[in-house]
Design a protein around this motif. Structure first.
Motif, short mmCIF file in Angstrom:
data_model
loop_
_atom_site.label_atom_id
_atom_site.label_comp_id
_atom_site.label_asym_id
_atom_site.label_seq_id
_atom_site.Cartn_x
_atom_site.Cartn_y
_atom_site.Cartn_z
N GLY A 59 62.52 -97.62 -35.15
CA GLY A 59 61.39 -97.00 -35.83
C GLY A 59 60.76 -95.83 -35.11
O GLY A 59 59.69 -95.37 -35.50
N VAL A 60 61.41 -95.31 -34.05
CA VAL A 60 60.87 -94.19 -33.30
C VAL A 60 61.53 -92.90 -33.77
O VAL A 60 62.76 -92.77 -33.73
CB VAL A 60 61.10 -94.35 -31.78
N ASN A 61 60.74 -91.96 -34.25
CA ASN A 61 61.24 -90.65 -34.65
C ASN A 61 61.07 -89.67 -33.49
O ASN A 61 60.08 -89.73 -32.77
CB ASN A 61 60.46 -90.13 -35.86
N VAL A 62 62.02 -88.78 -33.31
CA VAL A 62 61.99 -87.82 -32.21
C VAL A 62 62.19 -86.42 -32.77
O VAL A 62 63.15 -86.17 -33.50
CB VAL A 62 63.08 -88.12 -31.16
N GLU A 63 61.28 -85.52 -32.42
CA GLU A 63 61.43 -84.11 -32.74
C GLU A 63 61.67 -83.32 -31.45
O GLU A 63 61.09 -83.65 -30.41
CB GLU A 63 60.19 -83.56 -33.44
N VAL A 64 62.48 -82.28 -31.55
CA VAL A 64 62.81 -81.45 -30.39
C VAL A 64 62.46 -80.00 -30.71
O VAL A 64 62.83 -79.48 -31.77
CB VAL A 64 64.30 -81.55 -30.02
N VAL A 65 61.73 -79.34 -29.82
CA VAL A 65 61.52 -77.90 -29.90
C VAL A 65 62.08 -77.28 -28.63
O VAL A 65 62.13 -77.93 -27.58
CB VAL A 65 60.03 -77.52 -30.09
N VAL A 66 62.49 -76.03 -28.71
CA VAL A 66 63.15 -75.36 -27.60
C VAL A 66 62.48 -74.03 -27.34
O VAL A 66 62.16 -73.29 -28.29
CB VAL A 66 64.66 -75.15 -27.91
N GLY A 67 62.24 -73.70 -26.08
CA GLY A 67 61.65 -72.43 -25.71
C GLY A 67 62.38 -71.77 -24.55
O GLY A 67 62.92 -72.45 -23.67
N ASP A 68 62.41 -70.45 -24.55
CA ASP A 68 63.02 -69.65 -23.49
C ASP A 68 61.91 -69.09 -22.61
O ASP A 68 61.16 -68.21 -23.05
CB ASP A 68 63.84 -68.53 -24.12
N HIS A 69 61.78 -69.57 -21.37
CA HIS A 69 60.70 -69.08 -20.51
C HIS A 69 61.06 -67.77 -19.78
O HIS A 69 60.21 -67.22 -19.07
CB HIS A 69 60.24 -70.15 -19.53
N GLN A 70 62.31 -67.32 -19.93
CA GLN A 70 62.75 -66.04 -19.37
C GLN A 70 62.55 -65.97 -17.86
O GLN A 70 62.46 -64.89 -17.28
CB GLN A 70 62.01 -64.89 -20.06
N ASN A 71 62.45 -67.13 -17.20
CA ASN A 71 62.26 -67.21 -15.75
C ASN A 71 60.94 -66.57 -15.30
O ASN A 71 60.83 -66.11 -14.16
CB ASN A 71 63.45 -66.60 -15.01
N ARG A 72 59.95 -66.56 -16.19
CA ARG A 72 58.65 -65.96 -15.89
C ARG A 72 57.55 -67.00 -16.03
O ARG A 72 57.40 -67.63 -17.10
CB ARG A 72 58.39 -64.80 -16.85
N PRO A 73 56.75 -67.22 -14.99
CA PRO A 73 55.68 -68.22 -15.06
C PRO A 73 54.68 -67.96 -16.18
O PRO A 73 54.18 -68.91 -16.80
CB PRO A 73 55.02 -68.12 -13.68
N ASP A 74 54.37 -66.69 -16.46
CA ASP A 74 53.39 -66.41 -17.52
C ASP A 74 53.94 -66.81 -18.88
O ASP A 74 53.21 -67.40 -19.70
CB ASP A 74 52.98 -64.94 -17.49
N VAL A 75 55.21 -66.54 -19.13
CA VAL A 75 55.82 -66.92 -20.41
C VAL A 75 55.90 -68.44 -20.51
O VAL A 75 55.55 -69.03 -21.55
CB VAL A 75 57.21 -66.29 -20.57
#
Length: 415
Positions: A72-88
């Motif tokens: 009964g556990v649903n899992v959502e995945v999102v993906v992000g590219d940090h571009q190797n930059r701490p601010d991003v």
């Protein structure tokens, strides 16, 4: 915000819209039993092959293998590219937590980004499962009750690879160091082991990060020092370019040894055995290590980009999510989402066990403990086929591989 990150957010919006099409009571029930995982890494730069889409494939495999959907556990995945930059990386992390209700931030290569994420996650009482940032400060002065450090760190790499090079006679070193938190920490930790063994550090040069593909001037400086070992305190594309150019200049033919202090199997694949043969490296996972690692690799291989075999950072993502989802299923989704600290404490209280990384434990400082393997890259004649790249030199037990828990200056241990 990167184009890739915008696509990830649009995907999340589409998932939300899908919920809206369901009857209200069904949508509420699904939302109440849903956890959201944010995979934050380098999707387009010099760490793409060692993390990137391969980490996403391994996480999706972990969700399937965990069997939580049947509970009964649903899992959502999102993906992000940090571009190797701490601010991003910081911007994406705040948006995910504050706007998109992401519960777990995962992977995060590039130590400067990981240290920034570590702070934000602690402030928001969420969870950070670090698989791919190496700085040992995450279980030292910057340790957090919300963070678990999986897979590898600079202390472990320095002790295993650096220690092996010193024992083989490499008692004078010159470092080529990526100029950010990871490179500094790896140089620092390796220098400590070199000096403790009676060796000397003759110098170092800092290379721009990110921003250079030409290491020729740095290699010339290293050779001029007459050090027996050139320590490469870098990773990914930087390591590949350093080794390729060292081979072009005939560095090793003159008797100097190269120490690739952090090298992945995808790096060896890019270099080819003709160039990489004889290099020594430390890994906490190898696809062909045993029956369990081979079984895991066979399951995930169809989803791996370009037929790449999973590396240790990607396998660490699988292992970390397997343990997290097991904990969520035991606690129940509402309780697991309510407090990152409580969930991390529950994860620390029980052993880990999965096909990629095997058995392990998690210390109070957040360090995930497991054996560590020292490999030598095979010669072309020794390799039996595709991706048969490593021969095992030694196995270091978990208790010896990582920094003693009392030596990291972690407030969680002192308290």
């Amino acid at each position: 915000m990167s184009q890739f990150h915008r696509r990830a957010l649009l995907g999340g919006a589409a998932a939300t819209a899908a919920f809206g099409a369901l009857p209200a009571h069904v949508a509420r029930a699904q939302a109440a039993n849903t956890v959201k995982i944010g995979i934050l890494n380098d999707q387009s730069g010099l760490y793409r092959d060692v993390n990137g889409p391969g980490s996403v494939a391994c996480v999706r495999q972990a969700i399937q293998d965990s069997g939580v959907a049947a509970r009964g556990v649903n899992v959502e995945v999102v993906v992000g590219d940090h571009q190797n930059r701490p601010d991003v990386g910081s911007t994406i992390t705040r948006q995910w937590i504050d706007r998109d209700n992401v519960d777990v931030i995962l992977d995060v290569p590039t130590s400067s980004v990981a240290l920034a994420v570590n702070t934000i996650v602690r402030e928001r009482n969420k969870i950070f499962l670090n698989s791919s940032a190496a700085t040992s400060d995450l279980t030292g002065a910057q340790c957090s009750p919300n963070t678990i450090h999986w897979t590898y760190d600079t202390y472990m790499l320095a002790k295993s690879t650096g220690g092996a090079m010193v024992r083989a006679g490499g008692d004078t070193w010159f470092f080529i160091t990526a100029d950010y938190a990871f490179g500094h920490a790896l140089e620092r930790d390796t220098s400590g082991f070199v000096r403790a063994a009676g060796g000397r550090v003759l110098g170092q040069v800092r290379t721009p990060f990110p921003g250079t593909t030409d290491f020729s001037s740095f290699l010339v400086q290293a050779q001029s020092s007459r050090a027996k070992v050139i320590g490469l305190a870098n990773a990914g594309g930087d390591t590949i370019n350093s080794i390729k150019q060292a081979a072009e200049f005939g560095v090793t033919r003159r008797g100097t040894k190269l120490a690739a202090l952090l090298m992945f199997i995808s790096d060896v694949h890019s270099l080819g055995l003709e160039t990489a043969q004889g290099l020594v490296c430390t890994e906490s996972f190898y696809w062909d290590l045993n029956d369990r690692t081979r079984a895991f690799t066979q399951r995930v291989l169809p989803s791996m980009p370009g037929g790449l075999r999973p590396g240790m950072g990607q396998a660490g993502c699988y292992s970390a999510i397997m343990h997290y989802l097991k904990t969520v299923a035991e606690m129940g989704v509402p309780a697991a989402r309510a407090s990152g600290v409580d969930t991390v404490n529950r994860m620390k209280a029980q052993p880990t066990n999965d096909d990629a990384m095997g058995e392990g434990t998690i210390r109070p400082d957040g360090r995930r403990m497991q054996p560590v393997y020292l490999f030598e890259v095979k010669t072309p004649a020794e390799s039996r086929g595709a991706w048969d790249y490593y021969k095992l030199l030694q196995t270091t037990p978990a208790a010896e591989a990582f920094r003693p828990v009392g030596e990291g200056n972690c407030a969680l241990v002192r308290s």
